[in-house]
Design a protein around this motif. Structure first.
Motif, short mmCIF file in Angstrom:
data_model
loop_
_atom_site.label_atom_id
_atom_site.label_comp_id
_atom_site.label_asym_id
_atom_site.label_seq_id
_atom_site.Cartn_x
_atom_site.Cartn_y
_atom_site.Cartn_z
N THR A 129 -19.11 4.71 7.91
CA THR A 129 -18.33 5.23 6.78
C THR A 129 -17.01 5.84 7.21
N ALA A 130 -17.01 6.67 8.24
CA ALA A 130 -15.81 7.41 8.59
C ALA A 130 -14.65 6.47 8.94
N ARG A 131 -14.87 5.56 9.85
CA ARG A 131 -13.77 4.69 10.27
C ARG A 131 -13.35 3.72 9.15
N ARG A 132 -14.32 3.30 8.33
CA ARG A 132 -13.98 2.36 7.26
C ARG A 132 -13.26 3.06 6.10
N VAL A 133 -13.54 4.32 5.87
CA VAL A 133 -12.78 5.08 4.89
C VAL A 133 -11.32 5.17 5.32
N VAL A 134 -11.10 5.42 6.60
CA VAL A 134 -9.71 5.47 7.12
C VAL A 134 -9.04 4.11 6.96
N ALA A 135 -9.77 3.03 7.27
CA ALA A 135 -9.20 1.69 7.14
C ALA A 135 -8.84 1.39 5.69
N CYS A 136 -9.68 1.79 4.76
CA CYS A 136 -9.39 1.55 3.34
C CYS A 136 -8.17 2.36 2.89
N ALA A 137 -8.07 3.58 3.36
CA ALA A 137 -6.90 4.40 3.00
C ALA A 137 -5.61 3.74 3.50
N VAL A 138 -5.64 3.21 4.71
CA VAL A 138 -4.47 2.53 5.24
C VAL A 138 -4.17 1.27 4.42
N ALA A 139 -5.21 0.55 3.99
CA ALA A 139 -5.01 -0.64 3.17
C ALA A 139 -4.35 -0.28 1.84
N VAL A 140 -4.73 0.84 1.26
CA VAL A 140 -4.06 1.31 0.04
C VAL A 140 -2.59 1.57 0.31
N GLY A 141 -2.29 2.19 1.46
CA GLY A 141 -0.90 2.42 1.83
C GLY A 141 -0.12 1.13 2.02
N VAL A 142 -0.77 0.12 2.57
CA VAL A 142 -0.11 -1.18 2.75
C VAL A 142 0.26 -1.79 1.40
N CYS A 143 -0.62 -1.65 0.42
CA CYS A 143 -0.33 -2.17 -0.93
C CYS A 143 0.90 -1.48 -1.52
N ALA A 144 0.96 -0.17 -1.39
CA ALA A 144 2.10 0.57 -1.94
C ALA A 144 3.39 0.23 -1.19
N ALA A 145 3.29 0.12 0.12
CA ALA A 145 4.47 -0.25 0.90
C ALA A 145 4.92 -1.67 0.59
N GLY A 146 3.96 -2.57 0.41
CA GLY A 146 4.31 -3.94 0.05
C GLY A 146 5.03 -4.02 -1.29
N TYR A 147 4.59 -3.22 -2.24
CA TYR A 147 5.28 -3.17 -3.54
C TYR A 147 6.74 -2.72 -3.36
N ALA A 148 6.94 -1.69 -2.55
CA ALA A 148 8.31 -1.20 -2.33
C ALA A 148 9.17 -2.23 -1.62
N LEU A 149 8.60 -2.95 -0.66
CA LEU A 149 9.36 -3.98 0.06
C LEU A 149 9.76 -5.13 -0.86
N VAL A 150 8.84 -5.56 -1.72
CA VAL A 150 9.09 -6.71 -2.59
C VAL A 150 10.09 -6.38 -3.69
N THR A 151 9.98 -5.18 -4.25
CA THR A 151 10.79 -4.83 -5.42
C THR A 151 12.02 -4.00 -5.10
N GLY A 152 12.05 -3.35 -3.95
CA GLY A 152 13.15 -2.43 -3.63
C GLY A 152 13.07 -1.12 -4.39
N ARG A 153 11.93 -0.83 -4.99
CA ARG A 153 11.74 0.40 -5.75
C ARG A 153 10.93 1.40 -4.93
N SER A 154 10.70 2.59 -5.49
CA SER A 154 9.97 3.64 -4.77
C SER A 154 8.50 3.27 -4.62
N PRO A 155 7.93 3.48 -3.43
CA PRO A 155 6.49 3.21 -3.26
C PRO A 155 5.61 4.17 -4.03
N ALA A 156 6.18 5.30 -4.47
CA ALA A 156 5.39 6.26 -5.25
C ALA A 156 4.91 5.66 -6.56
N GLU A 157 5.62 4.65 -7.07
CA GLU A 157 5.21 4.02 -8.32
C GLU A 157 3.88 3.29 -8.18
N ALA A 158 3.63 2.72 -7.00
CA ALA A 158 2.37 2.01 -6.76
C ALA A 158 1.30 2.90 -6.18
#
Length: 447
Positions: A286-315
């Motif tokens: 659980t511990a290491r996979r929770v960290v991996a999932c949190a990073v995956a959530v961050g990747v989604c938000a960062a990907g949104y910002a890269l694709v749109t040029g908008r703030s990652p806070a929106e995602a």
């Protein structure tokens, strides 16, 4: 005119009279009146605790996503900002989930329900929410608030004679959680409807359950609102601008709106399926996979910002502020940005549902609103109808409560919702039907 089913000779109104007598006896019972008084008193400490909880969470969120980027020379968070923020969230959450009593609260993929959170589990719930929600875990504060309310209510009555009665404890816990959720939803009405619809009971039992929840919600909302005005602190409750244009219903709203409601229900259901698979994956290591999932959530938000040029806070985050900005300035969002927001937000939300801690409703509402507003330019469909059906369909799909979701959408839209009520109700009905069909198919495949 009908007769009593078990006694044809009984007067036609025998059953209603009997039910009315039972209800009157319950409501005028001294113990029940004491419970109502206790509910009114419980609303005050629950509201104060929720106020400081939400205010602190809002201040921390502003620090992470506004003050710190400005301090390092950015006018808004750069695209990579969610990556360290979500990594930190995972590292902070992992020991809470694995070591503290209650595991920081139940997984949000299971909804807002679950057994009441006892006082021993409260520190973990509060820490998990305050340490991770401001970092952008794409979950809302509603589930931690309900856990906080029920835990505080049980703590307050634990030393009273009624505190050892299981039935009384259940009512008190439900009263505390309802008082808590009413604060973030803007008042007691939505919370009361939620109790009515989620209880699954009727008659005198329903009224007896509803009155303590209404009493605590009303006193809690009064304290929460008044204290907010007195302190001047912002709590970031779910609100929409009051300047939304009014639009009368026309055939185009229903021609496009009902298929859109079905599409939103499919998208939300897919996000929840991802959450269930994530929950199964994080059940071990659980511990290491929770960290991996949190990073995956961050990747989604960062990907949104890269694709749109908008703030990652929106995602990232719960979506409350983004929903308000979206409703206030819908023309400032290109259709491609709205679709990217819906996709990235839904993907991040699905991962968070099965691994992190928070509430499932607010991010899903933003997903539904983004999908609907992306289609608002279709012939005969406008901004206000799209926003109304998007909120109602998404909330219905994630909660399974069409009446609660319809009331929430109408209250959020204010005067603009007066003409949209039929569309809101039908969108809720379509969403709950589509969700049930998809859930049945999933269960049949598993069988």
């Amino acid at each position: 005119m009908s007769t009593h089913p078990e006694n044809p000779s009984a007067p036609p109104d025998a059953a209603p009279a009997s039910a009315g007598t039972a209800l009157r006896a319950t409501l005028l019972n001294r113990g029940y009146l004491r419970l109502l008084l206790l509910s009114a008193l419980l609303g005050v400490p629950v509201a104060l605790a929720c106020f400081f909880f939400v205010a602190l969470q809002h201040e921390l969120q502003h620090l992470v996503w506004a003050s710190l980027p400005e301090a390092v020379g950015h006018d808004r968070p750069p695209w990579w900002w969610p990556l360290p923020a979500l990594l930190l969230a995972g590292l902070l959450l992992a020991p809470i989930v694995t070591r503290l009593p209650g595991g920081g609260g139940h997984l949000p993929v299971h909804g807002l329900g679950g057994p009441p959170v006892g006082p021993a589990a409260l520190p973990g719930v509060v820490l998990a929410a305050l340490l991770t929600l401001p970092l952008g875990v794409v979950l809302g504060p509603e589930a931690p608030l309900m856990a906080l309310g029920s835990g505080l209510a049980l703590l307050c009555v634990g030393r009273l004679p009624a505190g050892h009665d299981p039935q009384a404890r259940a009512v008190v816990a439900n009263t505390g959680s309802t008082a808590a959720i009413s604060t973030i939803l803007g008042g007691p009405l939505v919370a009361a409807v939620m109790v009515v619809e989620a209880a699954g009971i009727g008659g005198a039992r329903l009224v007896a359950l509803l009155l303590p929840c209404l009493t605590a919600s009303a006193t809690g909302a009064l304290v929460f609102t008044g204290f907010g005005e007195w302190t001047g602190l912002s709590v970031g409750a779910l609100t929409l601008p009051s300047s939304l244009p009014r639009s009368g219903p026309d055939p185009g709203d229903f021609l496009w709106g009902l298929p859109l409601a079905a599409l939103i229900a499919v998208l939300i259901t897919l996000g929840r399926r991802l959450g269930r698979r994530t929950a199964a994956w994080t059940a071990t290591r659980t511990a290491r996979r929770v960290v991996a999932c949190a990073v995956a959530v961050g990747v989604c938000a960062a990907g949104y910002a890269l694709v749109t040029g908008r703030s990652p806070a929106e995602a990232a985050l719960s979506g409350q502020l983004t929903l308000s900005e979206l409703a206030a300035h819908p023309q400032a969002w290109p259709v491609a940005a709205l679709l990217a927001l819906a996709l990235c937000k839904c993907l991040a939300w699905g991962i968070a549902l099965g691994s992190l801690r928070g509430g499932p409703i607010f991010p899903s509402v933003l997903v539904g609103a983004a999908v609907a507003l992306a289609c608002a330019g279709l012939p005969g469909l406008g901004t206000t109808p799209a926003l109304a059906l998007g909120i109602a369909a998404a909330a219905t799909s994630v909660t399974g409560l069409p009446l609660t979701s319809a009331v929430l959408a109408v209250l959020l839209l204010g005067r603009a919702a007066q003409d949209q009520a039929p569309l809101v109700v039908l969108a809720s009905v379509v969403a709950v039907l589509v969700t049930q069909v998809l859930s049945r198919e999933e269960q049949q495949r598993k069988a």
